[in-house]
Design an enzyme around this catalytic site. Sequence first.
Site, PDB file in Angstrom:
ATOM      1  N   ASP A  27       0.785  -1.245   0.000  1.00 26.96           N
ATOM      2  CA  ASP A  27       0.000   0.000   0.000  1.00 26.96           C
ATOM      3  C   ASP A  27       0.818   1.297   0.000  1.00 26.96           C
ATOM      4  O   ASP A  27       0.470   2.248   0.703  1.00 26.96           O
ATOM      5  CB  ASP A  27      -0.956   0.011   1.205  1.00 26.96           C
ATOM      6  CG  ASP A  27      -1.925  -1.157   1.202  1.00 26.96           C
ATOM      7  OD1 ASP A  27      -1.904  -1.957   0.248  1.00 26.96           O
ATOM      8  OD2 ASP A  27      -2.697  -1.280   2.166  1.00 26.96           O
ATOM      9  N   LYS A 132      -6.681  -4.960  -2.996  1.00 30.86           N
ATOM     10  CA  LYS A 132      -7.326  -5.586  -1.830  1.00 30.86           C
ATOM     11  C   LYS A 132      -8.327  -4.629  -1.186  1.00 30.86           C
ATOM     12  O   LYS A 132      -8.054  -3.446  -1.041  1.00 30.86           O
ATOM     13  CB  LYS A 132      -6.250  -6.008  -0.815  1.00 30.86           C
ATOM     14  CG  LYS A 132      -5.416  -4.857  -0.241  1.00 30.86           C
ATOM     15  CD  LYS A 132      -4.281  -5.399   0.595  1.00 30.86           C
ATOM     16  CE  LYS A 132      -3.489  -4.354   1.317  1.00 30.86           C
ATOM     17  NZ  LYS A 132      -4.180  -3.567   2.326  1.00 30.86           N
ATOM     18  N   CYS A 165      -1.981  -2.378   7.957  1.00 28.74           N
ATOM     19  CA  CYS A 165      -1.950  -3.325   6.827  1.00 28.74           C
ATOM     20  C   CYS A 165      -0.729  -4.246   6.844  1.00 28.74           C
ATOM     21  O   CYS A 165      -0.821  -5.395   6.407  1.00 28.74           O
ATOM     22  CB  CYS A 165      -2.062  -2.575   5.510  1.00 28.74           C
ATOM     23  SG  CYS A 165      -3.711  -1.852   5.320  1.00 28.74           S
TER      24      CYS A 165
HETATM   25  N1  TIU Z   1      -2.597   0.319   4.363  1.00 32.65           N
HETATM   26  C1  TIU Z   1      -3.031   0.553   5.599  1.00 32.65           C
HETATM   27  O1  TIU Z   1      -2.322   0.398   6.577  1.00 32.65           O
HETATM   28  N2  TIU Z   1      -4.323   1.078   5.706  1.00 32.65           N
HETATM   29  C2  TIU Z   1      -4.734   1.907   6.721  1.00 32.65           C
HETATM   30  O2  TIU Z   1      -5.883   2.306   6.768  1.00 32.65           O
HETATM   31  N3  TIU Z   1      -3.777   2.299   7.614  1.00 32.65           N
HETATM   32  C3  TIU Z   1      -3.918   3.216   8.616  1.00 32.65           C
HETATM   33  O3  TIU Z   1      -2.994   3.323   9.427  1.00 32.65           O
HETATM   34  N4  TIU Z   1      -4.990   3.987   8.655  1.00 32.65           N
END
Ligand code: TIU
Length: 228
Positions: A27, A132, A165
């Site tokens: 991500d 995802k 994540c």
């Molecule tokens: N990719 C991921 O970690 N999504 C989140 O929403 N992370 C947060 O820390 N908000």
Amino acid sequence: MSDPLLVEAEPYAYAFDPAHTALLIIDMQRDFVEPGGFGETLGNDVSLLQRVVPPLRDVLDATRLAGMTVIHTREGHLPDLSDCPPAKLNRGTPSLRIGDQGPKGRILIRGEYGHDIVDELAPAEGELIIDKPGKGAFYATDLHRELRDRDVHRLVVTGVTTEVCVHTTVREANDRGYECLVLSDCVGSYFAEFQRHGLAMIAAQGGIFGWVASSGHYLKALETGSRR
Ligand code: TIU
């Protein structure tokens, strides 16, 4: 099989064969790393995540050079939000909700500029991209099958955010039998204490979820391999 490469790591050395190991980049999207995206709508200082980009770029370059599998993930939803549970959509009091129009496009929606990966870490041709809907990269995706098809059993895990994540994915991977090495300076959190404790949780108890090492130690192991 040739001798595995060894990375100095917590709680002990991580052994891997580059032919059966993938670099997983979680991500690294504008939505989390740049202003005007999902991370900022949740009230976070996104500049904290930008320090991950330079060391991760070095890791990506060296991993590509070693001919290893590279996999990128993106968290996001279909434009009609049919894959976004109301529980996620309605959570909290963000300044903009998932699907709302932001300065970089609709927040966390596939195909929007903000949803895509930052330029420095853009996927190269042939590298797998896993879209995802959840925090974990295995939930509602083909990742497990794609890894099995490639005979990959070990994952070098990087990306954001450490305690959300990255953690969810490492826990999912661990339960499916993968051995994960998390690179401490190539994962990032909006919260310094979560970064520290999140990394400690992975390697505690003899490596309950996996291993943790700096990118320097991983790069050193790859260099050793290339000199063989
Ligand atoms: N990719 C991921 O970690 N999504 C989140 O929403 N992370 C947060 O820390 N908000």
